[in-house]
Design a protein around this motif. Structure first.
Motif, short mmCIF file in Angstrom:
data_model
loop_
_atom_site.label_atom_id
_atom_site.label_comp_id
_atom_site.label_asym_id
_atom_site.label_seq_id
_atom_site.Cartn_x
_atom_site.Cartn_y
_atom_site.Cartn_z
N GLY A 1 0.79 -1.22 0.00
CA GLY A 1 0.00 0.00 0.00
C GLY A 1 0.82 1.27 0.00
N ARG A 2 2.12 1.19 0.37
CA ARG A 2 3.00 2.36 0.38
C ARG A 2 4.14 2.20 -0.63
N ARG B 1 -0.72 2.42 -7.28
CA ARG B 1 -2.05 1.80 -7.33
C ARG B 1 -2.68 1.89 -8.71
N GLU C 1 -3.95 -5.49 -2.46
CA GLU C 1 -3.03 -4.50 -1.89
C GLU C 1 -2.82 -4.84 -0.42
N ASP D 1 -1.87 -3.46 2.92
CA ASP D 1 -1.89 -2.12 3.50
C ASP D 1 -0.60 -1.80 4.27
N ALA E 1 -7.83 -7.54 1.42
CA ALA E 1 -6.59 -6.87 1.79
C ALA E 1 -6.45 -6.87 3.31
N ASP F 1 -6.58 -4.51 5.27
CA ASP F 1 -7.51 -3.62 5.95
C ASP F 1 -8.94 -4.13 5.91
#
Length: 274
Positions: free
Chosen positions: A202-203, A209, A226, A228, A264, A266
């Motif tokens: 995610g970063r 993305r 993804e 996170d 994901a 999250d």
């Protein structure tokens, strides 16, 4: 986990080293093996955590491509298609007839080319942190993104990455970099017939993305997950989560229709339409 064995395979005069970790001793049903392919300048080492996680599900082969291990650098320049042919040759020598190919960064280009050269070999593709984003296809932009990513990686990931870079050497790195920068991954993935899973942290400032979603949408049977809060070398920093996504993906039917977006970290889910 059972011990890993090292095989040295000669293909077309080039040396590939393959580390094989057995799968479960009593699997419920035999599965096609996983084959892990590293990115530019790297070796198997930053895939080791992922290899250990995936070995709980099936046999795992982790490949060191020519010039990236302890062997001398080849005299000839190797492009994406040449790397793919060598991977096919090595897997054939090992008796692998079908597998889930897992590539990271520029390794995704190699496995995509493998799927196009040998469709029966590639049962599924997993593209982790895929490059090169078609909107940012310059060496400068990629270098800046990698620099930003360094600040987000763990000390252990940076140690592996930069020690492998030093072992590879700048000359061999640059000889392989330029042709790979030009590889049109977004068009190649459209011609792949097998299911494709795109995974990003995610970063991750390298595989962003929008780019990863585009690849999943361009694939005939594409999915995106993804993880996170994770950077580019997500298979090292979150090996368990990445392995869980890959194992779930490898257990799904390979038919068409809407592609499920795996859960994901999250808890969010979604769909991508074919």
């Amino acid at each position: 986990m059972q011990s890993t064995t090292l095989s040295t395979v000669q293909v077309q005069g080039f040396t590939l080293r393959v580390r094989t970790t057995p799968g479960p001793e009593t699997p419920a049903a035999p599965k096609a093996p996983y084959v892990l392919i590293h990115g530019l300048g790297m070796t198997h080492r930053y895939l080791d955590r992922l290899r250990a996680e995936l070995a709980a599900d099936a046999v795992v082969h982790s490949v060191d491509l020519p010039g990236y291990g302890p062997d001398p650098r080849p005299l000839a320049q190797l492009g994406v298609e040449e790397h793919a042919a060598l991977i096919i040759g090595a897997l054939t020598a090992l008796g692998v007839r079908s597998c889930t190919l897992v590539g990271h960064s520029m390794g995704v280009q190699f496995i995509t080319a493998v799927a196009l050269q040998s469709p029966t070999l590639a049962e599924r593709l997993v593209l982790i942190g895929p490059v090169v984003d078609r909107r940012r296809r310059t060496v400068v932009e990629q270098a800046v993104s990698l620099g930003h990513d360094t600040l987000r990686e763990s000390p252990s990931a940076n140690l592996i990455v930069y020690s492998d870079y030093l072992r590879t050497g700048m000359r061999w790195y640059l000889r392989q970099l330029l042709p790979m920068m030009e590889y049109p991954l977004e068009r190649a993935i459209e011609r792949v017939g097998c299911p494709v899973l795109v995974v990003r942290g995610g970063r991750d400032p390298v595989a962003r993305r929008r780019w990863c979603r585009e690849l999943a949408e361009r694939a005939r049977h594409g999915s995106l997950v993804e993880i996170d809060g994770q950077p580019h070398v997500v298979q090292h920093s979150a090996a368990g989560a990445v392995a869980a996504a890959i194992i779930a993906f490898s257990g799904r039917p390979s038919g068409g229709g809407a592609a499920f977006l795996p859960e994901a970290s999250d808890g969010s889910t979604g769909k991508l339409e074919d």
